[in-house]
Design an enzyme around this catalytic site. Sequence first.
Site, PDB file in Angstrom:
ATOM      1  N   CYS A  60      41.426  -4.295  23.256  1.00  0.00           N
ATOM      2  CA  CYS A  60      42.860  -4.635  23.431  1.00  0.00           C
ATOM      3  C   CYS A  60      42.872  -3.708  24.626  1.00  0.00           C
ATOM      4  O   CYS A  60      43.246  -2.191  24.803  1.00  0.00           O
ATOM      5  CB  CYS A  60      43.145  -4.281  21.867  1.00  0.00           C
ATOM      6  SG  CYS A  60      42.219  -5.660  20.648  1.00  0.00           S
ATOM      7  N   GLU A 301      22.368 -28.065  30.637  1.00  0.00           N
ATOM      8  CA  GLU A 301      22.435 -26.456  30.305  1.00  0.00           C
ATOM      9  C   GLU A 301      21.033 -26.216  30.744  1.00  0.00           C
ATOM     10  O   GLU A 301      20.074 -26.345  30.875  1.00  0.00           O
ATOM     11  CB  GLU A 301      22.514 -26.550  28.400  1.00  0.00           C
ATOM     12  CG  GLU A 301      22.742 -24.935  28.442  1.00  0.00           C
ATOM     13  CD  GLU A 301      23.116 -24.089  29.162  1.00  0.00           C
ATOM     14  OE1 GLU A 301      23.268 -22.849  29.441  1.00  0.00           O
ATOM     15  OE2 GLU A 301      24.455 -24.914  29.057  1.00  0.00           O
ATOM     16  N   CYS A 373      36.813 -20.131  31.704  1.00  0.00           N
ATOM     17  CA  CYS A 373      37.813 -18.541  31.398  1.00  0.00           C
ATOM     18  C   CYS A 373      37.765 -17.639  32.545  1.00  0.00           C
ATOM     19  O   CYS A 373      38.063 -16.772  31.694  1.00  0.00           O
ATOM     20  CB  CYS A 373      35.951 -18.394  30.526  1.00  0.00           C
ATOM     21  SG  CYS A 373      34.063 -17.567  31.553  1.00  0.00           S
TER      22      CYS A 373
END
Length: 417
Positions: A60, A301, A373
């Site tokens: 974090c 995929e 992302c």
Amino acid sequence: MTEAAEEILRIASKGDGVTASGRFAWGAAPGDLLGADGSLEWGPHHVAPPCRHFGRCGGCQLQQLDDESLSGFVEARVANASSSQELGAQHLAPPHLSPPGARRRASLRAESLGGRVVIGFREARSHRLVELEECPVLVPELVALLTPLRKLLITMGKAAPAKKGARGKFAQPRMAADIEMTLTEQGVDLGIRGLTAEGLAATEAMLAFAQGHKLARLTMDGGYGYETVWEPEPVTVRLGEVSVPLPPGAFLQATADGEAALVAAAREWLDGAATVADLFAGLGTFAFALAGPGTKVLAAEAARDAHLACKAAAERAQLPVFCDHRDLFRNPLQPDELSRFAAVLLDPPRAGAREQVECLALSSVARVVYISCNPSSWSRDAARLIEAGFRLVDLRPVGQFRWSTHVELASYFVRDA
């Protein structure tokens, strides 16, 4: 605080606070005051980090931010990526933040250090491990396994045969392994890479651990691929209304609520599309959400295990999902193939989808949903779509990795006739 103190105005992409003059301060929040000596005076958006490991653990970077400034950081990362390429988003939605204790998968490291076993994340900018005693990011089921898993690894280390060192002395080998944990429909799926169960004692300890902690599955990879040690029933994850087999190590969205936010955006934007190509489909996260009586989906995929899992689930569920085992980097769908679809959904890895986007630009596809992302690679690909005549209609930031600088997004492009 002296008169030379400067206010922290924003949080940069790597998590440092930034002042108007360009000074950086790690661990700062907007509204903090940064002194000339580097000291911080907390402002209204600075909160006490909820985890004792914050500041050492590299997992974090933003636990000092309240929800308002954390949301602002996520939104700014996506907005800046859009403005950097002058994409001109017509609508930027408020960011979605995953709550604490929601992350259902984790990749940890385990090492024997000084006669004990440490399991945790790396320190920031270091190879040293931080031993996790708590983690407010992970679901409780994963955190609960950390202490008993340390004991198991100690047992396995003691059971391993001693090996002769450089000086001819025998000693227990140093233990190092990568730990993969995922919460599935059946419980926790635990994968251990870089370690093997040597001897009867180690094998019995692993089986007892799996049974005692009601694991969904326990797999080992000593360097030749995953081998299943324990799996009382086939392990599955729920994608929409479909239970899909989960191959060891397969990709899954970090949180269930973050996945739901991304899926909801895709379903809203592609409502009414009769045919959709889901590219980089993985296990079928979006394919199963979109397929139905009025919509047929092609799920392409490259990963064979994920492709086969998606195909098997589609056949069992009797959904119009047609699976294509295809490497979209080396062999992207060509413009004529893409033009057969009413819409395309992309969810590529962090590198983006440069080759596939180029083919999209040359096709006649009218609607594109791009899940990303990595705002940086997304902005590059989005610029190519805009150049080809698409408009960026909607943009939704998603902060699945709470208190992290890792940001995701969903975007919707339309090409006018």
